[in-house]
Design a protein around this motif. Structure first.
Motif, PDB file in Angstrom:
ATOM      1  N   TRP A 622       8.165  -5.428 -11.297  1.00 53.28           N
ATOM      2  CA  TRP A 622       7.255  -5.660 -10.289  1.00 53.28           C
ATOM      3  C   TRP A 622       6.945  -4.772  -9.534  1.00 53.28           C
ATOM      4  CZ3 TRP A 622       2.586  -5.190 -13.189  1.00 53.28           C
ATOM      5  CH2 TRP A 622       2.966  -5.703 -14.195  1.00 53.28           C
ATOM      6  N   GLN A 623       8.462  -4.934  -8.543  1.00 54.17           N
ATOM      7  CA  GLN A 623       8.994  -4.482  -7.434  1.00 54.17           C
ATOM      8  C   GLN A 623       9.028  -2.722  -7.287  1.00 54.17           C
ATOM      9  OE1 GLN A 623       8.751  -5.502  -3.873  1.00 54.17           O
ATOM     10  NE2 GLN A 623       7.810  -7.409  -4.873  1.00 54.17           N
ATOM     11  N   ALA A 624       9.616  -2.536  -8.530  1.00 54.00           N
ATOM     12  CA  ALA A 624       9.546  -1.830  -8.566  1.00 54.00           C
ATOM     13  C   ALA A 624       8.286  -0.568  -8.548  1.00 54.00           C
ATOM     14  CB  ALA A 624      10.365  -1.325  -9.543  1.00 54.00           C
ATOM     15  N   LYS A 625       7.753  -1.559  -9.693  1.00 57.93           N
ATOM     16  CA  LYS A 625       6.645  -0.227  -9.019  1.00 57.93           C
ATOM     17  C   LYS A 625       5.533  -0.076  -8.179  1.00 57.93           C
ATOM     18  CE  LYS A 625       2.810  -0.281 -13.031  1.00 57.93           C
ATOM     19  NZ  LYS A 625       2.261  -1.338 -14.243  1.00 57.93           N
ATOM     20  N   ALA A 626       5.539  -1.134  -7.155  1.00 58.38           N
ATOM     21  CA  ALA A 626       5.316  -1.338  -5.683  1.00 58.38           C
ATOM     22  C   ALA A 626       5.716  -0.474  -5.384  1.00 58.38           C
ATOM     23  CB  ALA A 626       5.363  -2.962  -4.845  1.00 58.38           C
ATOM     24  N   ARG A 627       6.935   0.205  -5.445  1.00 53.98           N
ATOM     25  CA  ARG A 627       7.867   1.497  -4.495  1.00 53.98           C
ATOM     26  C   ARG A 627       7.655   2.492  -4.897  1.00 53.98           C
ATOM     27  NH1 ARG A 627      11.805  -2.595  -4.493  1.00 53.98           N
ATOM     28  NH2 ARG A 627      12.944  -1.629  -6.747  1.00 53.98           N
ATOM     29  N   GLN A 628       7.064   2.461  -6.112  1.00 51.71           N
ATOM     30  CA  GLN A 628       6.160   3.808  -6.886  1.00 51.71           C
ATOM     31  C   GLN A 628       5.050   3.639  -6.606  1.00 51.71           C
ATOM     32  OE1 GLN A 628       7.210   2.667 -11.233  1.00 51.71           O
ATOM     33  NE2 GLN A 628       8.123   4.376 -11.444  1.00 51.71           N
ATOM     34  N   ALA A 629       4.439   2.775  -6.157  1.00 49.55           N
ATOM     35  CA  ALA A 629       3.197   3.298  -5.769  1.00 49.55           C
ATOM     36  C   ALA A 629       2.853   3.386  -3.849  1.00 49.55           C
ATOM     37  CB  ALA A 629       1.851   2.444  -6.112  1.00 49.55           C
ATOM     38  N   GLN A 630       4.241   3.492  -3.395  1.00 49.54           N
ATOM     39  CA  GLN A 630       4.716   3.861  -2.071  1.00 49.54           C
ATOM     40  C   GLN A 630       4.773   5.452  -2.110  1.00 49.54           C
ATOM     41  OE1 GLN A 630       7.357   2.153   1.337  1.00 49.54           O
ATOM     42  NE2 GLN A 630       5.680   1.308   0.602  1.00 49.54           N
ATOM     43  N   ALA A 631       5.218   5.634  -2.940  1.00 50.47           N
ATOM     44  CA  ALA A 631       6.015   6.664  -3.110  1.00 50.47           C
ATOM     45  C   ALA A 631       4.543   7.617  -3.231  1.00 50.47           C
ATOM     46  CB  ALA A 631       6.481   7.051  -4.160  1.00 50.47           C
ATOM     47  N   ALA A 632       3.901   7.348  -4.491  1.00 50.96           N
ATOM     48  CA  ALA A 632       2.759   8.262  -4.936  1.00 50.96           C
ATOM     49  C   ALA A 632       2.003   8.320  -3.405  1.00 50.96           C
ATOM     50  CB  ALA A 632       1.942   7.526  -5.534  1.00 50.96           C
ATOM     51  N   ILE A 633       2.244   7.605  -2.205  1.00 48.20           N
ATOM     52  CA  ILE A 633       1.148   8.093  -1.292  1.00 48.20           C
ATOM     53  C   ILE A 633       2.090   8.722   0.184  1.00 48.20           C
ATOM     54  CG2 ILE A 633      -0.901   6.968  -2.158  1.00 48.20           C
ATOM     55  CD1 ILE A 633       0.477   5.131   0.514  1.00 48.20           C
ATOM     56  N   ALA A 634       2.861   9.039  -0.505  1.00 49.95           N
ATOM     57  CA  ALA A 634       3.754   9.089   0.690  1.00 49.95           C
ATOM     58  C   ALA A 634       3.695  11.493   1.260  1.00 49.95           C
ATOM     59  CB  ALA A 634       5.415   8.894   0.306  1.00 49.95           C
ATOM     60  N   SER A 635       3.139  11.253   2.400  1.00 42.72           N
ATOM     61  CA  SER A 635       2.683  12.554   2.520  1.00 42.72           C
ATOM     62  C   SER A 635       3.747  13.000   4.055  1.00 42.72           C
ATOM     63  CB  SER A 635       1.198  12.912   3.706  1.00 42.72           C
ATOM     64  OG  SER A 635       1.083  13.262   4.135  1.00 42.72           O
ATOM     65  N   GLN A 636       4.353  14.286   3.949  1.00 40.22           N
ATOM     66  CA  GLN A 636       4.920  14.820   5.231  1.00 40.22           C
ATOM     67  C   GLN A 636       4.666  15.085   6.350  1.00 40.22           C
ATOM     68  OE1 GLN A 636       7.408  18.130   3.056  1.00 40.22           O
ATOM     69  NE2 GLN A 636       8.117  16.726   1.915  1.00 40.22           N
ATOM     70  N   GLU A 637       2.983  14.945   5.915  1.00 41.96           N
ATOM     71  CA  GLU A 637       2.029  15.402   7.131  1.00 41.96           C
ATOM     72  C   GLU A 637       0.582  14.478   7.134  1.00 41.96           C
ATOM     73  OE1 GLU A 637       0.355  19.523   8.971  1.00 41.96           O
ATOM     74  OE2 GLU A 637      -0.095  19.249   6.737  1.00 41.96           O
ATOM     75  N   ALA A 638       1.348  13.646   8.546  1.00 40.78           N
ATOM     76  CA  ALA A 638       0.344  12.372   8.419  1.00 40.78           C
ATOM     77  C   ALA A 638      -0.501  12.973   8.949  1.00 40.78           C
ATOM     78  CB  ALA A 638       1.435  11.378   9.713  1.00 40.78           C
ATOM     79  N   VAL A 639      -0.847  14.149   9.974  1.00 41.79           N
ATOM     80  CA  VAL A 639      -1.986  13.710  10.307  1.00 41.79           C
ATOM     81  C   VAL A 639      -2.246  15.616   9.740  1.00 41.79           C
ATOM     82  CG1 VAL A 639      -3.473  14.238  11.941  1.00 41.79           C
ATOM     83  CG2 VAL A 639      -2.392  12.835  11.808  1.00 41.79           C
ATOM     84  N   PRO A 640      -3.370  16.299   9.167  1.00 37.87           N
ATOM     85  CA  PRO A 640      -3.041  17.375   8.372  1.00 37.87           C
ATOM     86  C   PRO A 640      -3.124  18.450   9.840  1.00 37.87           C
ATOM     87  CG  PRO A 640      -4.713  16.531   7.082  1.00 37.87           C
ATOM     88  CD  PRO A 640      -4.312  15.671   8.087  1.00 37.87           C
ATOM     89  N   ALA A 641      -2.761  19.429   9.816  1.00 42.41           N
ATOM     90  CA  ALA A 641      -3.123  20.168  11.006  1.00 42.41           C
ATOM     91  C   ALA A 641      -4.082  20.995  11.390  1.00 42.41           C
ATOM     92  CB  ALA A 641      -2.101  21.941  11.222  1.00 42.41           C
ATOM     93  N   ALA A 642      -4.304  20.972   9.902  1.00 40.20           N
ATOM     94  CA  ALA A 642      -5.962  22.238   9.485  1.00 40.20           C
ATOM     95  C   ALA A 642      -6.762  21.478  10.170  1.00 40.20           C
ATOM     96  CB  ALA A 642      -6.074  22.765   8.198  1.00 40.20           C
ATOM     97  N   LEU A 643      -6.480  19.529   9.709  1.00 41.00           N
ATOM     98  CA  LEU A 643      -7.788  18.661  10.392  1.00 41.00           C
ATOM     99  C   LEU A 643      -7.991  19.052  12.152  1.00 41.00           C
ATOM    100  CD1 LEU A 643     -10.437  16.766   9.907  1.00 41.00           C
ATOM    101  CD2 LEU A 643      -8.005  14.893   9.851  1.00 41.00           C
TER     102      LEU A 643
END
Length: 652
Positions: A622-643
């Motif tokens: 289940w911890q592996a599943k939690a880490r997968q969830a975190q990877a699913a929302i990982a973003s290289q751009e914390a705040v989009p430049a377009a915004l």
């Protein structure tokens, strides 16, 4: 009397009538004159900068509105020299005579064309002299014969020769349009008018760049004029707010007794403040509570880096949101001096007016679904653009708005833009009339995890020891019974299980305590769970980050009953918490869809009990599943430049 004398008499009569009409419209029009703080106010109030002079530019079609600007400027500084360039022809001389009563000097001349001398060179020399002597020099850069809204070369030349800044002005007013080349706008008495001045532009700047700024300001002025009219629904909302003043005061005292307000800051709910407004541009951001406040922190940091002189006025509706801003200020370094927190005033005309009169923000950014009709109308009428960040409109909310569409004020049309959190929300906002809808993703996805007192975390971990911990986070009324029954079932195989219930509204703690036997300890009373306690009620505000870090697994509340809608899952995902949700999480469906199958969906107490047992029995999987969830929302751009670009355009 000969023909020439008759023409002169008619001309004088026409001039007198024109002066009377212009004076009447200027005096009876309700003018809103506002704009960039670094522009006219500082120019007019600081004698050193005034001596430098400046150029102002507005489209030719707004010519009859400019005396209002001059009248306002002379009211600020009576001895202010103002000069305007006019055409060297009969129409130009008429305009020169027309504006003379407003202490406006004129220079005759326009750009030379096709080898024909129109006095442009001489006028340019006189303009340079006037600017050198500290005058405000007014030009219509697309005059005298157009093309309309095309900046002529003389404007760039004047900036280059003098080195003086150019202040663009957008104008609009109640009136009618003449069928002339420039579509000249003639004001009508007893109407409304807007004169919006932009930030000073310096050379080198192309004609196209100047034109873009003038078009932006003009469009904003026209929009404020059109959308600032109060509809019947607006008047009803205003009347309701005014009628409820005594009730709102009483409600503030009730909230104070319940710990939801702070005594020393109650005046802020009525638009009062003990803080002085700093000089400069202020961007107003509103976040309702904890999740919204967390989500805008990376955005504030990015905007502060782009604009090192801007101030950020952050309003929240809750004390827990205020605590987050206070904690952020303590670790923000030099940025802390540019962050101002206030509690948002109730949406009552008098209190909103008091708030806006004091703070005078350049723009307002609302977060999520915080749409206050009175505040949005008040901002529109002051030409303060309003945008929405992380715009959220659930299917249920959208259906309600759809039903009220014919009777509701033009709330959504007044929004300059909405940055929706997902495609479905974007479609809902567009269907309700928002002019500009974009989608840059969910800001909460990249919000920092909630902070925690490390000392308190260590002490509680030592207190709990090796017991498995299940957290029911942000539960709503009716869910606690389900949670307690599920926990009782789970304890058949996990006798040392500790269940932490963190209600969304801590005032329900006493009610929850009556549901369990024996009566559970409560965090707000300073009580900690002993080895014999199966349940602990975490009834404090702003500590959810602490409880998530204690848990082996957690259920996101407001999702077990049909009346629910879920809560934001991104916060616990960032803390590697194994998560479950009930079936009713439609308000945050895009977030759960993004997380895929990494958040377990449970249907009732039996499912919940079995899930708790599965997590405790097999933590590695289940911890592996939690880490997968975190990877699913990982973003290289914390705040989009377009915004960020969109917000910059809003404040331009």
């Amino acid at each position: 009397m000969n023909r020439i004398s008759l023409k002169r008499a008619a001309g004088r009569s026409l001039l007198v009538l024109a002066r009377f009409y212009v004076d009447l419209t200027i005096r009876t029009t309700r003018w809103t004159i506002t704009g960039a703080p670094e522009s006219f106010p500082s120019l007019l109030q600081t004698s050193e900068r005034l001596a430098d002079g400046c150029i102002t530019a507005a489209w030719h079609r707004t010519l009859l509105m400019l005396p209002a600007m001059c009248r306002w400027a002379h009211h600020q500084k009576p001895d202010l020299p103002i000069t305007v360039m006019i055409s060297r022809n009969r129409d130009g001389r008429f305009i020169s005579d027309l504006i003379a009563p407003w202490n406006i000097a004129s220079i005759e001349g326009s750009s030379d064309r096709n080898g024909k001398n129109k006095g442009g060179s001489r006028a340019l020399r006189e303009a340079c002299t006037a600017l050198k002597n500290g005058a405000i020099f007014m030009i219509t850069p697309d005059g005298p014969r157009g093309p309309a809204e095309t900046v002529q070369a003389g404007t760039e030349t004047l900036m280059r020769l003098t080195g003086k800044p150019l202040v663009p002005i957008g104008a609009a007013c109640t009136g009618f349009t003449l069928p002339s080349w420039d579509r000249l706008r003639v004001p009508l008495p007893f109407g409304r008018g807007y004169l919006l001045y932009g930030a000073p532009c310096t050379y080198p700047m192309t004609g196209d760049e100047i034109a873009a700024k003038l078009k932006t300001l003009s469009a904003r002025a026209e929009s404020s004029l059109a959308l600032g009219r109060a509809t019947l629904a607006d008047r009803l909302w205003k009347a309701l707010g005014t009628a409820l003043l005594p009730a709102l005061r009483a409600m503030s005292l009730i909230r104070l007794r319940r710990g939801k307000e702070r005594l020393d800051r109650l005046p802020e709910r009525r638009g009062r403040t003990g803080l002085a407004r700093p000089q400069g541009t202020i961007l107003w951001l509103h976040a309702a509570s904890v999740g919204e406040t967390h989500s805008i922190l990376p955005l504030i940091a990015a905007l502060a880096e782009r604009h090192p002189t801007h101030y950020f006025l952050i309003t929240t509706a809750t004390t827990s949101g205020a605590d987050i801003i206070a904690a952020y200020q303590r670790q923000a370094g030099p940025l802390a001096s540019r962050l101002i927190h206030q509690f948002i005033p109730y949406d009552v005309p008098l209190w909103t007016k008091r708030f806006l009169d004091h703070w005078r923000p350049s723009a307002l950014l609302l977060t999520d679904s915080e749409l206050w009709p009175g505040i949005i109308l008040a901002c529109t009428r002051r030409a303060i653009p309003v945008g929405v960040l992380n715009g959220r409109l659930s299917a249920r909310s959208w259906q309600r708005w759809q039903k009220m569409k014919r009777f509701a004020p033009p709330l959504f049309k007044r929004l300059a833009f909405v940055a929706a959190r997902g495609a479905e929300d974007a479609r809902h906002f567009a269907a309700l009339g928002v002019r500009d809808v974009v989608c840059f993703g969910d800001l909460k996805q990249n919000a920092p995890p909630p902070s925690v007192d490390q000392g308190e975390l260590a002490a509680l971990r030592a207190q709990i020891g090796n017991r498995p911990v299940f957290l029911a986070a942000s539960t709503h009324e009716g869910e606690d019974e389900i949670v307690l029954r599920a926990a009782a079932l789970a304890r058949r195989t996990l006798p040392d299980l500790l269940t932490i219930i963190a209600p969304r509204h801590p005032v329900r703690a006493e009610q929850i305590a009556t549901l369990a036997t024996p009566s559970p300890p409560r965090r707000s009373l300073g009580q900690k769970p002993s080895d014999a306690d199966p349940v602990w009620i975490a009834d404090t505000l702003g500590e959810l980050g602490l409880f998530y870090r204690l848990a082996d697994c957690a259920l996101i509340g407001n999702s077990l009953l049909p009346s629910g809608g879920g809560h934001n899952p991104f916060e616990p995902v960032r803390l590697d918490v194994v998560l479950a949700t009930g079936p009713y999480h439609g308000n945050f469906r895009p977030a759960f869809e993004k997380l895929g199958g990494f958040v377990t969906a449970i249907k009732g107490e039996q499912d919940l009990a079995e899930w708790i047992g599965a997590v405790v029995d097999n933590p590695t999987t289940w911890q592996a599943k939690a880490r997968q969830a975190q990877a699913a929302i990982a973003s290289q751009e914390a705040v989009p430049a377009a915004l960020l670009d969109r917000i910059d355009a809003l404040c331009a």
